[in-house]
Scaffold this active site. Structure first.
Site, short mmCIF file in Angstrom:
data_model
loop_
_atom_site.label_atom_id
_atom_site.label_comp_id
_atom_site.label_asym_id
_atom_site.label_seq_id
_atom_site.Cartn_x
_atom_site.Cartn_y
_atom_site.Cartn_z
N ALA A 11 0.50 -0.84 0.20
CA ALA A 11 -0.21 -0.08 -0.07
C ALA A 11 0.72 1.54 0.40
CB ALA A 11 -0.96 0.20 1.47
N ASN B 1 -0.40 7.81 -0.20
CA ASN B 1 -0.45 9.27 -0.58
C ASN B 1 -1.27 10.33 0.63
OD1 ASN B 1 0.29 8.24 -3.03
ND2 ASN B 1 -1.01 7.08 -2.74
N GLU C 266 -0.44 2.22 7.26
CA GLU C 266 -0.31 3.65 6.36
C GLU C 266 -0.84 4.96 6.68
OE1 GLU C 266 1.93 2.87 3.77
OE2 GLU C 266 1.60 0.70 3.62
N1 TRP Z 1 5.76 3.79 0.85
C1 TRP Z 1 5.18 3.05 1.28
C2 TRP Z 1 4.50 1.97 2.37
O1 TRP Z 1 5.94 1.60 2.79
C3 TRP Z 1 5.74 1.59 0.57
C4 TRP Z 1 6.73 1.54 -1.07
C5 TRP Z 1 7.40 2.09 -1.09
C6 TRP Z 1 5.43 0.86 -2.59
N2 TRP Z 1 7.20 2.41 -2.88
C7 TRP Z 1 6.35 1.33 -3.71
C8 TRP Z 1 4.29 1.00 -2.76
C9 TRP Z 1 6.20 1.75 -4.47
C10 TRP Z 1 3.57 0.59 -3.70
C11 TRP Z 1 4.53 0.63 -4.94
O2 TRP Z 1 4.29 1.96 3.32
ZN ZN Z 2 5.61 2.35 4.62
#
Ligand code: TRP
Ligand code: ZN
Length: 902
Positions: free
Chosen positions: A261, A264, A297
């Protein structure tokens, strides 16, 4: 190209506001971006403004409303550079992107009938020309236009400002996000969805709308997700004092998604696997994962979004911390409402699950070619560094600070972190300094200087423990070492000792309790209690312990206070005593794991050197059976915990302890041990199955889930052992199941049976038939077959050609291809190397459409060099064939070249 942490330079311009306009169309979406740009103080005039790009069709650029003269800008495949800017101006860029052609699932893409974005880490550059780095923060206004009947829902970050119907069947929605953010947190969604929504109030009384959007027809399956979201909101308020800062918080489920996930701002986008659940189609594990990912998230809203990362080397700043928070959230939810003993056991189960994951994924990573500190020093592709080290070990590092500071001081450090850095893009060091400030507010002469090495040094430290009894008290000596790993080997820097918090205790040989009094050499302070926390900060240190008598047994790293390996010479009998009597639930489980490990390693070694069973091995097996027997009969234990106690360590962890690694003999040894346990404990296991019939009404409580887990383990062992009635019992359970955990458990047990008869085939066929319209369940159908012991390449190719196999869907690839390569040792490690050739084919094939997913599959041969022949040579050849493939992506190239050279 390699990027180095030490090369960080701030971006020469600020971009305080971004106005985006999208004319959405799956074939060609036109993106207009209006940027306000000001040069940073101290930056030389004429410094060019370089914006990133990938896969974009450039249309135009203008400056302060005038088309840019051709000699004022340079555009190529990966950038747009504007020259000779005034110190402050507006730049408008128009470009076109093609969502329907975008198979990488990064940037703007099509999934089902809808449009989604994924920008972290560097996907925004696939949407428009921009400074695609986390330290450039802007306020976004977004206008979305699209066909109204095809895309009735148009979402972006923040608040909906206006919705207008346009002529020609289109409509327009305007969104504004009041919080400045880096572009990796931008999102848009367009499509038709079911909507579940609910109002709630934050602790300070502000009304917020929580919304979950999912595919039409799935409304009934978003209830658990909504409850999880509401619990996340409450928990962040009560445990961390952090409130939701938005009027509206949205979650959207997508079928095609590279990971779990994405956080955003105000518009989380999820892999549908972490949103949709009902008892018919989701297992207990799915329910728990959904709650954890929704929490994760949601918690990013503060740890990641309000305070973000200065650069991608700081990724663990948000990920390690947020994983720690989601782990604590799950533990608190499991323990809620239980009495003290049950709560401790529920928390231990969660801790055990996290340690299993860490040892299966992170420990091997830390000993392989991709080893890196939680804050890497360099990378070629940042997307390859969304690793178990950054996430899971990162969370362990936060947890160690939590252990050292205590909850209250830790929370006061968190508050200080937000006081100092709200709205900023910062470093891991900034975070540690905030906690250190809180520590020093209470203990002015303490600091985290040595502790900070966890951020710069990779590898799993090994701690050696020695205990010697003197006439009055005993002396405990701890010494640590940590090998050079990964790129460290070529840099030749000297590793320094880690700051290791180690909780220890002891029990008597008869299982009785011990109270210790511990005293560090040369220091006055004495700690007393059933457990004490030692802090190892040097290569070697000693403590004087009183309260121990001669045959007492040490209980080490209770609760797993540090992500380390421990070496201490336990006798088999001592381990058996700990496995039955250690009052610390984690340490009790650990003793059982050590006992299993000892047996399995002895057994594989005997097999590999073609020795016959020795009396020592036979004795050890008898002891293992005894302890399992006692565990099954311990009515004080809850069943989720018993299931963990009885489960064998993962292959990945056991292989780490084998030299050379032989996954085939290990698989045989595990199979033989489980079969033996199934035979020897048949009556008790039958009892477990009978005790909790599946016909009752479905109960979602953790207690009921524990019963289901134990029953499934029992059904599996009984079927492995081919015990009389086992198969009909499993068939009966399959037929009468009223939930997916029971149904899948029964099906899995049937597949474990040595005789694959009509009953097995019928159940498999029935399962597909019944759930064929449900992609998430069809994934389970593929996965269970891909990992079944009898499945070889032939079955896998049949499944690849099955009409339901969708090559472009990452969940489906994970269910079939990844499962086979990572969870089917006998099939994948076929001695003729055919499994590895299959792997190479799949990596190169997936790489053409989705490099991020291909690079994850590429990791599966990281440990080739430690394997036994002929596996090793076959693996090396497969890696070379991928490395030699022309036009392989940078993502996959980084993985295979590191595997081949480090
Ligand atoms: N930041 C997201 C999390 O850890 C994960 C994430 C990083 C991600 N790069 C991505 C999800 C690319 C999908 C595609 O919650
Ligand atoms: Zn994360």
């Amino acid at each position: 190209m390699t990027v180095y942490r030490n090369d960080y330079q701030p971006f020469p311009y600020h971009i305080p506001t971004v106005a985006l306009q999208f004319d959405l169309d799956p074939e060609a979406t036109r993106v207009t971006s209006l940027l306000s740009v000001t040069r940073r103080d101290g930056v030389a005039a004429h410094t060019p403004l370089r914006l990133d790009a990938e896969d974009l069709e450039f249309v135009s650029v203008s400056l302060n409303g005038q088309p840019c003269a051709p000699d004022r800008f340079v555009v190529d495949d990966t950038s747009l550079t504007v020259l000779d800017l005034p110190s402050s101006c507006e730049i408008e860029i128009v470009c076109i992107t093609q969502p329907a052609q975008n198979t990488s699932l990064m940037g703007l893409y099509v999934s089902g009938h809808s449009l989604f974005t994924q920008c972290e880490a560097e996907g925004f550059r696939r949407i428009t020309y921009f400074a695609d780095r986390p330290d450039v923060m802007s306020t976004y206004s977004v206008t979305l236009r699209a066909n109204r009947s095809q895309y009735p829902v148009l979402l972006s970050n923040g608040n909906l400002v206006e919705e207008t119907n346009l002529d020609d069947g289109r409509h327009e929605c305007k969104w504004h996000d009041p919080f400045p953010k880096p572009c990796y947190l931008f999102a848009l969604v367009a499509g038709e969805f079911d909507l579940r929504q609910q109002q709630t109030y934050t602790r300070s009384g502000k009304a917020v709308t929580l919304q979950i959007y999912s595919d039409p027809g799935t409304f009934d399956r978003t209830e658990w997700a909504m409850q999880s979201l509401e619990r996340s909101v409450r928990w962040d308020e009560s445990r961390f004092g952090l409130e939701l800062d938005l009027d509206r918080f949205m979650i959207v489920a997508a079928r095609d998604f590279n990971m779990g996930a994405m956080e955003n701002k105000g518009l989380n986008i999820f892999n549908a696997a972490y949103v949709l659940a009902d008892p018919e189609t989701a297992t207990d594990a799915n329910y728990q994962a959904i709650e954890a990912v929704i929490g994760h998230e949601y918690f990013h809203n503060w740890t990641g979004n309000r305070v973000t990362c200065r650069d991608w080397f700081q990724l663990s700043l948000k990920e390690g911390l947020t994983v720690f928070r989601d782990q604590e959230f799950t533990a608190d939810m499991l323990a809620e409402g239980l009495d003290e003993t049950s709560a401790a056991s529920a928390r231990a189960v969660k801790r055990i699950d996290d340690v299993i994951m860490l040892r299966a994924a992170q420990f091997p990573e830390d000993a392989g070619p991709m080893a890196h500190p939680i804050r890497p020093e360099s990378f070629e592709e940042i997307s390859n560094f969304y690793t178990a080290t950054v996430y899971e070990k990162g969370a362990e590092v936060i947890r160690m600070m939590h252990t050292l500071l205590g909850e209250q001081t830790f929370q006061s450090g968190m508050q200080e972190y937000f006081r100092r850095h709200d709205g900023q893009a910062v470093t891991c060091d900034d975070y540690v300094s905030s906690l250190e400030w809180a520590l020093q507010a209470e203990h002015p002469n303490r600091n985290l200087d040595v502790f900070r090495r966890w951020y710069s040094q990779a590898g799993t430290p090994h701690v050696n423990v020695e205990l010697s009894h003197g006439p009055e008290d005993a002396t405990l000596t701890l010494s640590q070492r940590c090998e050079m790993v990964g790129v460290e080997k070529s840099t030749g820097f000297a590793k320094q000792p880690f700051h290791i918090p180690l909780r220890i205790g002891a029990i008597g040989a008869d299982g009785s309790k011990r109270y210790l009094s511990v005293h560090a050499e040369g220091e006055q302070a004495v700690q007393t209690g059933e457990s004490v926390l030692l802090e190892l900060t040097q290569t070697q240190q000693s403590w004087r312990i009183s309260g121990l008598i001669k045959n007492d047994i040490l209980s080490l790293n209770r609760g797993f206070t540090a992500p380390i390996e421990i070496a201490y010479e336990y006798s088999n009998e001592q381990l058996a005593a700990l496995a039955q009597h250690d009052p610390d639930a984690w340490a009790r489980w650990e003793a059982m794991q050590m006992l299993y490990t000892r047996y399995l390693l002895a057994q594989t070694q005997a097999a590999d050197t073609t020795q016959n069973d020795t009396p020592a091995i036979a004795n050890l097996l008898a002891l293992v059976i005894d302890v399992c027997n006692a565990t099954l009969g311990d009515s004080k234990l809850d069943q989720a915990y018993i299931t963990r106690l009885l489960s064998l360590p993962s292959d990945k962890y056991l292989l780490q302890q084998m030299q050379p690694m032989n996954p085939l003999s290990l698989a045989r040894a595990k199979h033989q041990l489980e079969t033996t346990l199934g035979m020897n404990l048949a009556d008790q296991l039958m009892e477990c199955v009978a005790q909790s019939p599946v016909t009752q009404q479905f109960d979602a409580s953790p207690e009921a889930a524990g019963k289901r887990a134990l029953r499934n383990l029992a059904l599996g062992w009984l079927n492995l052992a081919n015990v009389e009635q086992a198969k009909s019992l499993a068939t009966h359970h399959y037929d009468s199941a009223n939930n997916m955990t029971d149904r899948l458990g029964a099906l899995r047990a049937l597949l474990l049976s040595p005789v694959r008869d009509d009953r097995v085939e019928a159940a498999l066929a029935h399962f597909y038939d019944r759930f064929q319209n449900d992609p998430l369940v069809v994934d389970k159908w593929f996965a269970i077959q891909a990992s079944a012991p009898g499945t070889g390449l032939k079955t896998v190719s049949q499944l690849l050609n099955h009409p339901a196999f969708v090559f472009r869907n990452p969940n489906r690839l994970r269910a079939l291809v990844f499962q086979f390569c990572s969870n089917n040792p006998l099939g994948f490690h076929a001695p003729d190397g055919s499994g590895y050739r299959f792997w190479a084919e799949q990596v190169t094939r997936i790489d053409q459409s989705n490099p991020e997913v291909a690079a994850r599959l590429a990791r599966m041969l990281d440990h080739w060099a430690h394997h036994i022949e002929p596996l090793k040579s076959h693996m090396q050849a497969a890696l070379k064939s991928v490395a030699d493939t022309p036009d392989i992506s940078g993502n996959t190239r980084e993985i295979v070249t590191k595997a081949l050279t480090l």
